[in-house]
Enzyme design. Structure first.
Site, short mmCIF file in Angstrom:
data_model
loop_
_atom_site.label_atom_id
_atom_site.label_comp_id
_atom_site.label_asym_id
_atom_site.label_seq_id
_atom_site.Cartn_x
_atom_site.Cartn_y
_atom_site.Cartn_z
NE ARG A 64 -6.81 -0.15 10.90
CZ ARG A 64 -5.54 -0.25 10.46
NH1 ARG A 64 -4.72 0.79 10.54
NH2 ARG A 64 -5.09 -1.38 9.97
NE ARG A 88 -2.53 -8.38 7.53
CZ ARG A 88 -3.10 -8.73 8.69
NH1 ARG A 88 -3.66 -9.91 8.83
NH2 ARG A 88 -3.11 -7.88 9.70
CG HIS A 101 -3.75 -4.51 11.80
ND1 HIS A 101 -2.68 -5.04 11.11
CD2 HIS A 101 -3.44 -3.20 12.00
CE1 HIS A 101 -1.77 -4.09 10.90
NE2 HIS A 101 -2.20 -2.97 11.43
CB CYS A 151 13.63 25.76 1.26
SG CYS A 151 14.89 26.81 2.03
CG MET A 152 8.20 23.45 -1.62
SD MET A 152 7.07 24.40 -2.65
CE MET A 152 6.26 25.43 -1.43
CG ASP A 153 11.34 23.86 -4.28
OD1 ASP A 153 10.43 23.01 -4.34
OD2 ASP A 153 11.14 25.09 -4.30
CE LYS A 186 -0.28 -0.48 5.02
NZ LYS A 186 -1.13 -0.87 6.15
CE1 TYR A 207 11.86 31.74 2.27
CE2 TYR A 207 12.05 29.34 2.26
CZ TYR A 207 11.76 30.54 1.60
OH TYR A 207 11.39 30.51 0.30
#
Ligand code: PLP
Length: 393
Positions: free
Chosen positions: A150, A235, A179, A326-328, A52, A279
């Site tokens: 759950r 699993r 689970h 930072c973002m990038d 998943k 920043y």
């Protein structure tokens, strides 16, 4: 030695592959084979590989195809969409969708030959109705709740549920499962309680005089720490990828990390004593120091929580991230003496020249769990598959 696999990685929707982005997730398919083998030999029962969330960030389709080629018994995914993507990619082995079903999607399970988790009487009826309407038997696994709260029928109410399911004309009960909530803690007493509840629920099959379906309970924690949970199938998810489910986990198996996260130096400069980096100006150079810039950030899923906390490897040496991620991009302090050149490899997770940074340690520094680090690495980062020669073994 690593060689790029002949089957090229899927192009990222951002087209970064074509542009040769220096940042990549490298997936070692030989390590994946090794882990599957080691787990299988350890437990002695078939393995349902959990893939998943983009196979824990490793790439859903290439990982599933590789596991299928290695002879894995079955796969598990969270959502029907993930199962459909695997079928469309030519994966033919059984696939169980672990999540609770959403009624409008039931026909899609049947249309794509996906095994359904049935977690209540109501949902059993929904599946039966869809199966009857399509003239197609549903293959189902009954979900028993033994302590997770759950999805699933509480174990003390499992009798009527199991009776209805085995009597169903349109459903074949292939499995029954539950689970574990605390299996990543080797000393937790919770697991034994859950095992006892689960086996009590399974006893209803004997009482009804019908064959026992496949009983499965163990996630990675169960595989590593609790032999009582192995039953008829296991699993594992994160352990397949060579990562421990929790800091307290102690692996009896020599599992190998499958994923590396690498980038390259794109800028080098000297920051004068007292100047601040990134920043918010949260970090100031204590002396004239050499600082590099690495082109990956929280926009790729590399956590901002690692600001002035994370570390990376350059030329086999650990250096600290300084200032905010930072973002990038983010910056790394090499100190007054450190050397690096533009284009040098930077390892964020993985090995370099005998040094290693593990996913578990990155998670700890970021104040989260390894699962979130892995699944957070998003589609902007190209995946590169190495190893994975032909066939099982
Ligand atoms: C995610 C999941 C697993 C795998 O868990 P790991 O801790 O990664 O091994 C197994 N079973 C179910 C129902 C799951 O949701």
């Amino acid at each position: 030695m690593h060689r790029p696999s002949a089957e090229a990685p899927a192009l990222s929707p951002h087209g970064t592959e074509a542009c040769d982005r220096p940042t990549r997730v490298r997936v070692d398919l030989d390590a994946l084979s090794h882990n599957l083998q080691a787990i299988g030999a350890h437990v002695g029962v078939p393995v349902m590989g959990i893939v998943k969330a983009n196979a824990y960030g490793h790439g859903l389709v290439p990982v599933a195809r590789h596991l299928q080629a290695q002879g894995i018994a079955q796969l598990g995914v969270a959502f029907v969409e993930e199962g459909i993507a695997l079928r469309q990619a030519g994966v033919t082995i059984p696939i169980l969708v672990l999540g609770g079903i959403y009624a409008p999607q039931v026909t899609q399970f049947l249309a794509h030959d996906l095994e359904v988790t049935v977690s209540s009487l109501d949902k059993l009826r929904q599946v039966e109705r869809a199966a009857e309407a399509m003239g197609r038997r549903a293959v189902i696994h009954l979900k028993i709740d033994t302590g997770m709260e759950r999805i699933g029928v509480h174990s003390e109410n499992a009798g009527r549920f199991i009776e209805a399911a085995v009597a169903s004309r349109w459903c074949t009960v292939k499995g029954v499962y539950s689970h574990l909530a605390c299996a990543d803690e080797p000393d937790s007493p919770m697991t034994a309680v859950q095992v006892a509840r689960f086996l009590e629920a399974c006893a209803h099959f004997d009482r009804l005089g019908v064959p026992m379906p496949v009983r499965h309970l163990a996630n990675s924690g169960g595989v590593l720490h609790f032999p009582d949970t192995w039953l008829d199938m296991v699993r594992p998810g994160i352990a397949l990828f060579g990562v421990m489910p929790a800091p307290s986990a102690r692996s009896p198996l020599a599992l190998r990390p499958v994923l590396s996260l690498v980038s390259r130096v794109v800028y080098f400069k000297v920051v004068k004593a007292g100047r601040t980096v990134s920043y918010g100006a949260t970090w100031a150079a204590p002396c004239d120091t050499r600082v590099i810039t690495v082109p990956i950030g929280y926009g790729d899923g590399y956590p901002r929580a690692l600001s002035s906390r994370g570390e990376v490897l350059v030329r086999g040496v650990r250096y600290p991230i300084v200032g905010r991620v930072c973002m990038d991009q983010f910056m790394v302090d090499l100190g007054p003496e450190g050397t690096a050149y533009n284009g040098d490899e930077v390892v964020l997770i993985g090995h370099q020249d005998g040094a290693e940074i593990r996913c578990e340690e990155v998670a700890l520094a970021a104040g989260t769990i390894p699962y979130e680090i892995l699944t957070g690495l998003n589609e902007r980062i190209p995946r590169e598959y190495v190893g994975g020669g032909p066939g099982p073994g």
